[in-house]
Write a protein that holds these residues in place. Structure first.
Motif, PDB file in Angstrom:
ATOM      1  N   THR A  85       7.526   8.538  10.688  1.00 15.82           N
ATOM      2  CA  THR A  85       7.871   9.941  10.562  1.00 15.82           C
ATOM      3  C   THR A  85       7.246  10.401   9.264  1.00 15.82           C
ATOM      4  OG1 THR A  85       9.964   9.559  11.696  1.00 15.82           O
ATOM      5  CG2 THR A  85       9.732  11.600  10.434  1.00 15.82           C
ATOM      6  N   TRP A  86       6.326  11.358   9.323  1.00 16.21           N
ATOM      7  CA  TRP A  86       5.393  11.590   8.238  1.00 16.21           C
ATOM      8  C   TRP A  86       6.038  11.779   6.868  1.00 16.21           C
ATOM      9  CZ3 TRP A  86       5.313  16.034   5.351  1.00 16.21           C
ATOM     10  CH2 TRP A  86       6.036  17.113   5.847  1.00 16.21           C
ATOM     11  N   TRP A  87       7.170  12.490   6.769  1.00 18.49           N
ATOM     12  CA  TRP A  87       7.683  12.783   5.433  1.00 18.49           C
ATOM     13  C   TRP A  87       8.323  11.580   4.764  1.00 18.49           C
ATOM     14  CZ3 TRP A  87      10.098  14.291   9.901  1.00 18.49           C
ATOM     15  CH2 TRP A  87      11.409  13.863  10.083  1.00 18.49           C
ATOM     16  N   GLN A  88       8.579  10.496   5.522  1.00 13.42           N
ATOM     17  CA  GLN A  88       9.164   9.300   4.916  1.00 13.42           C
ATOM     18  C   GLN A  88       8.205   8.648   3.936  1.00 13.42           C
ATOM     19  OE1 GLN A  88      10.181   6.813   8.228  1.00 13.42           O
ATOM     20  NE2 GLN A  88      12.161   7.800   8.544  1.00 13.42           N
ATOM     21  N   GLU A  89       6.896   8.897   4.088  1.00 16.84           N
ATOM     22  CA  GLU A  89       5.913   8.219   3.241  1.00 16.84           C
ATOM     23  C   GLU A  89       5.437   9.108   2.109  1.00 16.84           C
ATOM     24  OE1 GLU A  89       5.152   5.111   3.439  1.00 16.84           O
ATOM     25  OE2 GLU A  89       6.314   4.759   5.223  1.00 16.84           O
ATOM     26  N   LEU A  90       5.909  10.329   1.988  1.00 19.27           N
ATOM     27  CA  LEU A  90       5.411  11.242   0.957  1.00 19.27           C
ATOM     28  C   LEU A  90       6.020  10.895  -0.385  1.00 19.27           C
ATOM     29  CD1 LEU A  90       5.542  14.584   2.944  1.00 19.27           C
ATOM     30  CD2 LEU A  90       3.639  13.022   2.677  1.00 19.27           C
ATOM     31  N   VAL A 119       0.813  -1.214   0.000  1.00 24.11           N
ATOM     32  CA  VAL A 119       0.000   0.000   0.000  1.00 24.11           C
ATOM     33  C   VAL A 119       0.852   1.273   0.000  1.00 24.11           C
ATOM     34  CG1 VAL A 119      -2.096  -1.016   0.940  1.00 24.11           C
ATOM     35  CG2 VAL A 119      -0.331  -0.207   2.507  1.00 24.11           C
ATOM     36  N   THR A 120       2.074   1.201   0.534  1.00 25.14           N
ATOM     37  CA  THR A 120       3.055   2.279   0.398  1.00 25.14           C
ATOM     38  C   THR A 120       4.427   1.624   0.320  1.00 25.14           C
ATOM     39  OG1 THR A 120       3.716   2.705   2.711  1.00 25.14           O
ATOM     40  CG2 THR A 120       1.639   3.691   1.982  1.00 25.14           C
ATOM     41  N   ALA A 121       5.452   2.440   0.194  1.00 26.67           N
ATOM     42  CA  ALA A 121       6.816   1.905   0.072  1.00 26.67           C
ATOM     43  C   ALA A 121       7.257   1.143   1.306  1.00 26.67           C
ATOM     44  CB  ALA A 121       7.796   3.043  -0.217  1.00 26.67           C
ATOM     45  N   ARG A 122       6.663   1.432   2.453  1.00 21.33           N
ATOM     46  CA  ARG A 122       7.079   0.770   3.691  1.00 21.33           C
ATOM     47  C   ARG A 122       6.030  -0.159   4.286  1.00 21.33           C
ATOM     48  NH1 ARG A 122      11.178   3.467   6.677  1.00 21.33           N
ATOM     49  NH2 ARG A 122      11.051   1.763   8.181  1.00 21.33           N
ATOM     50  N   TRP A 123       4.794  -0.153   3.743  1.00 21.72           N
ATOM     51  CA  TRP A 123       3.716  -0.845   4.429  1.00 21.72           C
ATOM     52  C   TRP A 123       3.061  -1.906   3.560  1.00 21.72           C
ATOM     53  CZ3 TRP A 123       2.951  -0.359   9.527  1.00 21.72           C
ATOM     54  CH2 TRP A 123       3.473   0.770  10.170  1.00 21.72           C
ATOM     55  N   ILE A 124       2.851  -3.078   4.179  1.00 20.87           N
ATOM     56  CA  ILE A 124       2.172  -4.215   3.569  1.00 20.87           C
ATOM     57  C   ILE A 124       0.903  -4.493   4.369  1.00 20.87           C
ATOM     58  CG2 ILE A 124       2.355  -6.635   2.881  1.00 20.87           C
ATOM     59  CD1 ILE A 124       4.414  -4.792   1.525  1.00 20.87           C
ATOM     60  N   TYR A 155     -12.550  -7.697  12.304  1.00 24.44           N
ATOM     61  CA  TYR A 155     -11.359  -6.839  12.388  1.00 24.44           C
ATOM     62  C   TYR A 155     -10.096  -7.617  11.992  1.00 24.44           C
ATOM     63  CZ  TYR A 155     -14.581  -3.937  15.048  1.00 24.44           C
ATOM     64  OH  TYR A 155     -15.673  -3.198  15.440  1.00 24.44           O
ATOM     65  N   ASP A 156     -10.247  -8.446  10.967  1.00 28.06           N
ATOM     66  CA  ASP A 156      -9.151  -9.324  10.538  1.00 28.06           C
ATOM     67  C   ASP A 156      -8.215  -8.568   9.590  1.00 28.06           C
ATOM     68  OD1 ASP A 156      -7.584 -11.541  10.161  1.00 28.06           O
ATOM     69  OD2 ASP A 156      -8.980 -12.550   8.793  1.00 28.06           O
ATOM     70  N   ILE A 157      -7.418  -7.685  10.163  1.00 29.06           N
ATOM     71  CA  ILE A 157      -6.540  -6.853   9.348  1.00 29.06           C
ATOM     72  C   ILE A 157      -5.257  -6.554  10.110  1.00 29.06           C
ATOM     73  CG2 ILE A 157      -7.560  -4.674  10.165  1.00 29.06           C
ATOM     74  CD1 ILE A 157      -7.187  -3.635   7.259  1.00 29.06           C
ATOM     75  N   ALA A 158      -4.159  -6.496   9.375  1.00 31.85           N
ATOM     76  CA  ALA A 158      -2.858  -6.229   9.990  1.00 31.85           C
ATOM     77  C   ALA A 158      -1.980  -5.476   8.995  1.00 31.85           C
ATOM     78  CB  ALA A 158      -2.180  -7.537  10.405  1.00 31.85           C
ATOM     79  N   LEU A 159      -0.963  -4.816   9.529  1.00 28.97           N
ATOM     80  CA  LEU A 159       0.015  -4.085   8.722  1.00 28.97           C
ATOM     81  C   LEU A 159       1.414  -4.537   9.095  1.00 28.97           C
ATOM     82  CD1 LEU A 159      -1.500  -0.496   8.953  1.00 28.97           C
ATOM     83  CD2 LEU A 159      -1.247  -1.803   6.834  1.00 28.97           C
ATOM     84  N   LEU A 160       2.261  -4.703   8.095  1.00 30.43           N
ATOM     85  CA  LEU A 160       3.675  -4.993   8.308  1.00 30.43           C
ATOM     86  C   LEU A 160       4.486  -3.831   7.762  1.00 30.43           C
ATOM     87  CD1 LEU A 160       2.206  -7.875   8.094  1.00 30.43           C
ATOM     88  CD2 LEU A 160       4.483  -8.765   7.578  1.00 30.43           C
ATOM     89  N   LYS A 161       5.396  -3.326   8.571  1.00 29.20           N
ATOM     90  CA  LYS A 161       6.272  -2.241   8.140  1.00 29.20           C
ATOM     91  C   LYS A 161       7.631  -2.822   7.774  1.00 29.20           C
ATOM     92  CE  LYS A 161       8.129   2.247   9.532  1.00 29.20           C
ATOM     93  NZ  LYS A 161       8.281   3.221  10.648  1.00 29.20           N
ATOM     94  N   LEU A 162       8.084  -2.530   6.567  1.00 34.44           N
ATOM     95  CA  LEU A 162       9.372  -3.029   6.103  1.00 34.44           C
ATOM     96  C   LEU A 162      10.523  -2.245   6.728  1.00 34.44           C
ATOM     97  CD1 LEU A 162       8.591  -3.441   2.304  1.00 34.44           C
ATOM     98  CD2 LEU A 162       8.539  -5.206   4.071  1.00 34.44           C
ATOM     99  N   VAL A 163      11.654  -2.903   6.893  1.00 39.59           N
ATOM    100  CA  VAL A 163      12.841  -2.238   7.435  1.00 39.59           C
ATOM    101  C   VAL A 163      13.304  -1.133   6.489  1.00 39.59           C
ATOM    102  CG1 VAL A 163      15.270  -2.547   8.020  1.00 39.59           C
ATOM    103  CG2 VAL A 163      13.576  -4.241   8.778  1.00 39.59           C
ATOM    104  N   GLU A 164      13.317  -1.422   5.189  1.00 39.01           N
ATOM    105  CA  GLU A 164      13.722  -0.448   4.183  1.00 39.01           C
ATOM    106  C   GLU A 164      12.590  -0.251   3.177  1.00 39.01           C
ATOM    107  OE1 GLU A 164      16.414   1.307   4.180  1.00 39.01           O
ATOM    108  OE2 GLU A 164      17.440   0.280   5.832  1.00 39.01           O
ATOM    109  N   PRO A 165      12.414   0.964   2.653  1.00 40.65           N
ATOM    110  CA  PRO A 165      11.335   1.199   1.696  1.00 40.65           C
ATOM    111  C   PRO A 165      11.594   0.523   0.354  1.00 40.65           C
ATOM    112  CG  PRO A 165      12.706   3.159   1.893  1.00 40.65           C
ATOM    113  CD  PRO A 165      13.164   2.201   2.964  1.00 40.65           C
ATOM    114  N   LEU A 166      10.524   0.119  -0.292  1.00 41.51           N
ATOM    115  CA  LEU A 166      10.610  -0.445  -1.626  1.00 41.51           C
ATOM    116  C   LEU A 166      10.878   0.653  -2.649  1.00 41.51           C
ATOM    117  CD1 LEU A 166       7.462  -2.737  -1.447  1.00 41.51           C
ATOM    118  CD2 LEU A 166       9.813  -3.559  -1.662  1.00 41.51           C
TER     119      LEU A 166
END
Length: 336
Positions: free
Chosen positions: A331-336, A135-140, A191-202
């Motif tokens: 940190t908000w600007w990492q996902e922009l 869904v973003t460079a860091r989030w699955i 509520y069967d939902i989860a998020l995984l944050k990657l160590v490094e962005p894609l």
């Protein structure tokens, strides 16, 4: 509890409205410092909330590497105008397209490389367990039941761009953090939902590429992208229609067990469905050549049985939770 004229911290207590978005956490869980940044208008102007007023972020002395300090400074000053007249605007991340693939899918076909560039395979100790969506460079995004009881990041790896299992010489992407919905309970599967944050962005190119979480649900057939299950070592896809909650809750189907946070898709006559190993994978709908993430594979009775369609976590119902978790953990600007 109602906080008339004040800000409510969860269900616990009230604080002064002036304490919201002042750069200091006055609520136990920091709720008063969330949703303090927004984009406004057709030009997507960046604004921050301070002293109850939305203030535009100027480009004067803007440094992306110091974005957090700039925002903190703005929150604690009464600056309302930009001396240069120039402001910061944001461009939203492009998502939901398939740069490497243009052919429409048909039911039950093997997926080709680049056909679903947001699909990932989640491996625990080097074995495929579930699917997921970029869904973003860091989030699955995936299903909570995939990680419940195993929410230790070091156990998991994320693989992108796969159409075949097992994996040889593939790049395993480590996970930094795992978050599943606090109201998820295994026996109920709500509520069967989860998020995984990657160590490094894609790095987005043709593969991988993110999907767009749906803001509203389409009334069209959807393409469900299934991860490899026990009966198949290849990524398959099938076109399935959405089924209304009223129909899916009928006695002969799921007997009233469909909650507002669930969405059904498939054929009541059976024959096409997601199955074991598909959990957490995307239910996506295409419109105007853009794919929207409508559901995350959650549960069902058997595989492709009559009157037992697939049940998915409804993304529109979970959007606020998704955005809140990413805001708290980023940190908000990492996902922009």
């Amino acid at each position: 509890m109602r906080c008339i004229g004040k800000f409510q911290c969860g269900t616990a207590h009230c604080i002064s409205s002036s304490a919201r978005c002042d750069g200091h956490m006055d609520c136990e869980h920091g709720e008063d410092e969330l949703s303090c940044v927004r984009v406004s208008g057709k030009s997507s102007v960046l604004q921050v909330r301070t002293e109850g007023v939305w203030r535009t972020v100027c480009s004067d002395d803007w440094d992306p590497d110091l974005g957090s300090s700039y925002i903190d400074s703005l929150m604690n000053h009464n600056k309302t105008e930009c001396s240069s007249g120039k402001v910061i605007t944001l461009k939203c991340l492009e998502c939901g397209s398939r740069p490497q693939f243009s052919t429409r899918i048909v039911g039950g076909n093997l997926s080709q490389e680049g056909q679903f560039p947001w699909q990932v395979s989640l491996h625990i100790q080097h074995k495929h367990l579930c699917g997921g969506s970029i869904v973003t460079a860091r989030w699955i995004l995936t299903a909570a039941h995939c990680v419940y009881g195993f929410s230790f990041p070091q156990l998991w790896m994320v693989l992108v761009g796969l159409t075949e299992q097992p994996v040889n010489e593939a790049e395993y992407l480590p996970v930094e953090k795992i978050i599943y919905h606090s109201r998820y309970r295994p026996r109920r599967l709500d509520y069967d939902i989860a998020l995984l944050k990657l160590v490094e962005p894609l790095t987005f190119n043709e593969v991988p590429y993110p999907t767009c979480p749906a803001q509203v649900e389409p009334l069209m057939p959807c393409g469900v992208c299934c991860a490899p299950g026990e009966a198949s070592m290849s990524l398959h896809s099938a076109q399935v229609p959405l089924i209304s909650a009223k129909v899916c809750s009928q006695p002969e189907v799921y007997q009233g067990y469909i909650s507002p946070g669930m969405i059904c898709a498939g054929y009541l006559e059976g024959g096409t469905d997601s199955c074991q190993g598909d959990s957490g994978g995307p239910l996506g709908c295409e419109g105007n050549s853009v794919w929207k993430l409508v559901g995350a594979t959650s549960w069902g009775q058997g595989c492709a049985e009559r009157n037992k369609p697939g049940v998915y976590t409804r993304i529109t119902h979970a959007l606020t939770w998704i955005h809140r978790q990413m805001e708290v953990s980023t940190t908000w600007w990492q996902e922009l």
